[in-house]
Design a protein around this motif. Structure first.
Motif, PDB file in Angstrom:
ATOM      1  N   SER A   1       0.830  -1.208   0.000  1.00 52.15           N
ATOM      2  CA  SER A   1       0.000   0.000   0.000  1.00 52.15           C
ATOM      3  C   SER A   1       0.861   1.254   0.000  1.00 52.15           C
ATOM      4  N   THR A   2       2.048   1.151   0.582  1.00 48.39           N
ATOM      5  CA  THR A   2       3.007   2.246   0.573  1.00 48.39           C
ATOM      6  C   THR A   2       4.232   1.796  -0.208  1.00 48.39           C
ATOM      7  N   PRO A   3       4.495   2.395  -1.366  1.00 52.19           N
ATOM      8  CA  PRO A   3       5.623   1.944  -2.188  1.00 52.19           C
ATOM      9  C   PRO A   3       6.938   1.988  -1.410  1.00 52.19           C
ATOM     10  N   PRO A   4       7.614   0.858  -1.259  1.00 57.13           N
ATOM     11  CA  PRO A   4       8.885   0.860  -0.536  1.00 57.13           C
ATOM     12  C   PRO A   4      10.005   1.455  -1.387  1.00 57.13           C
ATOM     13  N   ILE A   5      11.063   1.869  -0.730  1.00 56.49           N
ATOM     14  CA  ILE A   5      12.246   2.346  -1.433  1.00 56.49           C
ATOM     15  C   ILE A   5      13.040   1.128  -1.879  1.00 56.49           C
ATOM     16  N   ARG A   6      13.218   0.979  -3.176  1.00 52.14           N
ATOM     17  CA  ARG A   6      13.966  -0.174  -3.695  1.00 52.14           C
ATOM     18  C   ARG A   6      15.443   0.151  -3.858  1.00 52.14           C
ATOM     19  N   PHE A   7      15.753   1.411  -4.139  1.00 53.67           N
ATOM     20  CA  PHE A   7      17.142   1.857  -4.218  1.00 53.67           C
ATOM     21  C   PHE A   7      17.179   3.268  -3.658  1.00 53.67           C
ATOM     22  N   ALA A   8      17.968   3.465  -2.615  1.00 52.49           N
ATOM     23  CA  ALA A   8      17.945   4.725  -1.860  1.00 52.49           C
ATOM     24  C   ALA A   8      18.445   5.894  -2.697  1.00 52.49           C
ATOM     25  N   GLU A   9      18.099   7.099  -2.255  1.00 54.77           N
ATOM     26  CA  GLU A   9      18.502   8.305  -2.989  1.00 54.77           C
ATOM     27  C   GLU A   9      20.017   8.381  -3.102  1.00 54.77           C
ATOM     28  N   HIS A  10      20.479   8.860  -4.266  1.00 59.73           N
ATOM     29  CA  HIS A  10      21.908   8.918  -4.535  1.00 59.73           C
ATOM     30  C   HIS A  10      22.152   9.811  -5.745  1.00 59.73           C
ATOM     31  N   ILE A  11      23.395  10.169  -5.950  1.00 59.55           N
ATOM     32  CA  ILE A  11      23.833  10.764  -7.211  1.00 59.55           C
ATOM     33  C   ILE A  11      24.830   9.794  -7.823  1.00 59.55           C
ATOM     34  N   ASP A  12      25.022   9.864  -9.129  1.00 58.79           N
ATOM     35  CA  ASP A  12      25.842   8.883  -9.813  1.00 58.79           C
ATOM     36  C   ASP A  12      27.314   9.305  -9.877  1.00 58.79           C
ATOM     37  N   LEU A  13      28.198   8.363  -9.576  1.00 61.80           N
ATOM     38  CA  LEU A  13      29.633   8.589  -9.730  1.00 61.80           C
ATOM     39  C   LEU A  13      30.014   8.268 -11.177  1.00 61.80           C
ATOM     40  N   SER A  14      29.606   9.160 -12.048  1.00 64.03           N
ATOM     41  CA  SER A  14      29.834   9.020 -13.485  1.00 64.03           C
ATOM     42  C   SER A  14      29.925  10.424 -14.069  1.00 64.03           C
ATOM     43  N   THR A  15      30.194  10.494 -15.370  1.00 66.50           N
ATOM     44  CA  THR A  15      30.087  11.769 -16.074  1.00 66.50           C
ATOM     45  C   THR A  15      28.675  11.917 -16.621  1.00 66.50           C
ATOM     46  N   LEU A  16      28.223  10.890 -17.325  1.00 66.85           N
ATOM     47  CA  LEU A  16      26.841  10.778 -17.765  1.00 66.85           C
ATOM     48  C   LEU A  16      26.362   9.371 -17.447  1.00 66.85           C
ATOM     49  N   THR A  17      25.067   9.240 -17.208  1.00 70.15           N
ATOM     50  CA  THR A  17      24.459   7.927 -17.029  1.00 70.15           C
ATOM     51  C   THR A  17      23.336   7.788 -18.047  1.00 70.15           C
ATOM     52  N   LEU A  18      23.340   6.686 -18.782  1.00 65.98           N
ATOM     53  CA  LEU A  18      22.313   6.416 -19.788  1.00 65.98           C
ATOM     54  C   LEU A  18      21.494   5.215 -19.334  1.00 65.98           C
ATOM     55  N   LEU A  19      20.173   5.303 -19.492  1.00 62.27           N
ATOM     56  CA  LEU A  19      19.296   4.253 -18.973  1.00 62.27           C
ATOM     57  C   LEU A  19      18.196   3.916 -19.962  1.00 62.27           C
ATOM     58  N   ILE A  20      17.961   2.625 -20.125  1.00 60.15           N
ATOM     59  CA  ILE A  20      16.756   2.141 -20.795  1.00 60.15           C
ATOM     60  C   ILE A  20      16.072   1.171 -19.842  1.00 60.15           C
ATOM     61  N   ASN A  21      14.759   1.075 -19.945  1.00 60.11           N
ATOM     62  CA  ASN A  21      14.017   0.184 -19.055  1.00 60.11           C
ATOM     63  C   ASN A  21      12.790  -0.352 -19.767  1.00 60.11           C
ATOM     64  N   ASN A  22      12.210  -1.400 -19.178  1.00 64.96           N
ATOM     65  CA  ASN A  22      10.958  -1.894 -19.732  1.00 64.96           C
ATOM     66  C   ASN A  22       9.856  -0.859 -19.478  1.00 64.96           C
ATOM     67  N   ASP A  23       8.737  -1.027 -20.122  1.00 68.99           N
ATOM     68  CA  ASP A  23       7.677  -0.005 -20.083  1.00 68.99           C
ATOM     69  C   ASP A  23       6.555  -0.358 -19.115  1.00 68.99           C
ATOM     70  N   LEU A  24       6.873  -1.158 -18.092  1.00 77.78           N
ATOM     71  CA  LEU A  24       5.815  -1.635 -17.200  1.00 77.78           C
ATOM     72  C   LEU A  24       5.724  -0.840 -15.910  1.00 77.78           C
TER      73      LEU A  24
END
Length: 309
Positions: free
Chosen positions: A197-220
């Motif tokens: 009923s309350t969406p849990p945190i699956r990955f905590a807040e963070h910033i990326d240790l990268s220059t750029l981050t590129l992401l693709i994901n499923n559409d669900l």
């Protein structure tokens, strides 16, 4: 606050910068990452995570440098998040990091925390079977497209900042040289559905240790949120992932190299009723590359990396 969608083939950086300045994120299309490649990448990611546990254990790595890993109980007692990391195919981990660790006097072939031998090369499941070969070839194709896309985007972004006189002209060749060692990591992740009923945190807040981050994901169902500093609230990034688009966000090193002109925005993943799959490419500088802090001191990129990373 919306994340912009920009066709980079048009060659205009202004809308890319506008979205990055507002949110730290932009969705781009017209890169080497095609719709067909995205579909095949998610299909092969599904194949990997559907393998029997005993097969996945053969490619497990204790430090998650390269190969299979998992996180248990992050979003609750029944939560199991699975991941798989891929590094540069033709270069060993120790060779990539050697210039940095040589300066510190560390044995680069061993994990800094545990002393265990570092997993040097990519771990491929069932690599002598037709399905395993298809998985490997698809992921290497995705890696190549992600790297080429990152270089195109970095060139577009920095060139525009130079034109605006936000950064000096010499930053462009400096940044291109700082990404010459293929330190990048590509991470596949599976977040199984969680009914709550309350969406849990699956990955905590963070910033990326990268220059750029590129992401693709499923559409669900994305589950990805960024923090809007102006409104002091979390904003969901729409799950729509049209055609050949890829989501891009600014990493902490680009923020530092541009003296804060582009923000590295805090983000997190929350639970969704649907299973979430993502494929993330961290476009990472050479660990021995340097940047200047606001106080004038100089650091190497590797100084910011957590031990054991």
């Amino acid at each position: 606050m919306c994340v912009g969608l920009v066709d980079v083939q048009v060659g205009k950086a202004a809308p890319v910068l506008e979205s990055l300045r507002r949110t730290g994120f932009v969705r781009v299309r017209g890169t080497p990452i095609t719709r067909d490649l995205k579909i095949r990448a998610i299909q092969m990611s599904s194949w990997l995570f559907a393998l029997p546990p005993n097969i996945k254990q053969t490619i497990r790595t204790p430090t998650s440098h390269r190969g299979y890993f998992d996180f248990k109980h992050v979003g609750g007692l029944n939560d199991l998040i699975e991941g798989f990391n891929i590094g540069h195919q033709h270069t060993a981990t120790s060779e990539l990091r050697k210039p940095y660790f040589d300066r510190l006097g560390f044995d680069v072939s061993k994990d800094v925390l545990t002393g265990d031998r570092v997993i040097e090369h990519n771990q491929w499941p069932l690599e002598h079977t037709d399905s395993g070969i298809l998985f490997k070839n698809t992921m290497l194709e995705v890696w190549d497209a992600m790297e080429r896309s990152s270089i195109v985007l970095l060139d577009l972004i920095v060139s525009s900042l130079v034109e605006e006189k936000i950064v000096p002209a010499q930053l462009k060749p400096t940044l291109l040289a700082a990404h010459s060692r293929n330190m990048h990591v590509m991470e596949l992740k599976l977040y199984p559905s969680l009914q709550s009923s309350t969406p849990p945190i699956r990955f905590a807040e963070h910033i990326d240790l990268s220059t750029l981050t590129l992401l693709i994901n499923n559409d669900l169902g994305s589950g990805l949120e960024f923090f809007d500093e102006s409104q002091k609230r979390w904003v969901s990034i729409p799950e729509s992932d049209p055609d050949d688009s890829v989501l891009v966000n600014v990493g902490d090193f680009l923020t530092k190299w541009t003296n804060g002109a582009l923000p590295s925005t805090k983000h997190r993943v929350v639970g969704t009723p649907q299973s979430r799959q993502s494929l993330v490419f961290f476009f990472t500088p050479n660990w021995e590359a340097t940047f200047e802090n606001s106080d004038g001191s100089t650091e190497m990129v590797g100084d910011s990396m957590p031990l054991g990373f």
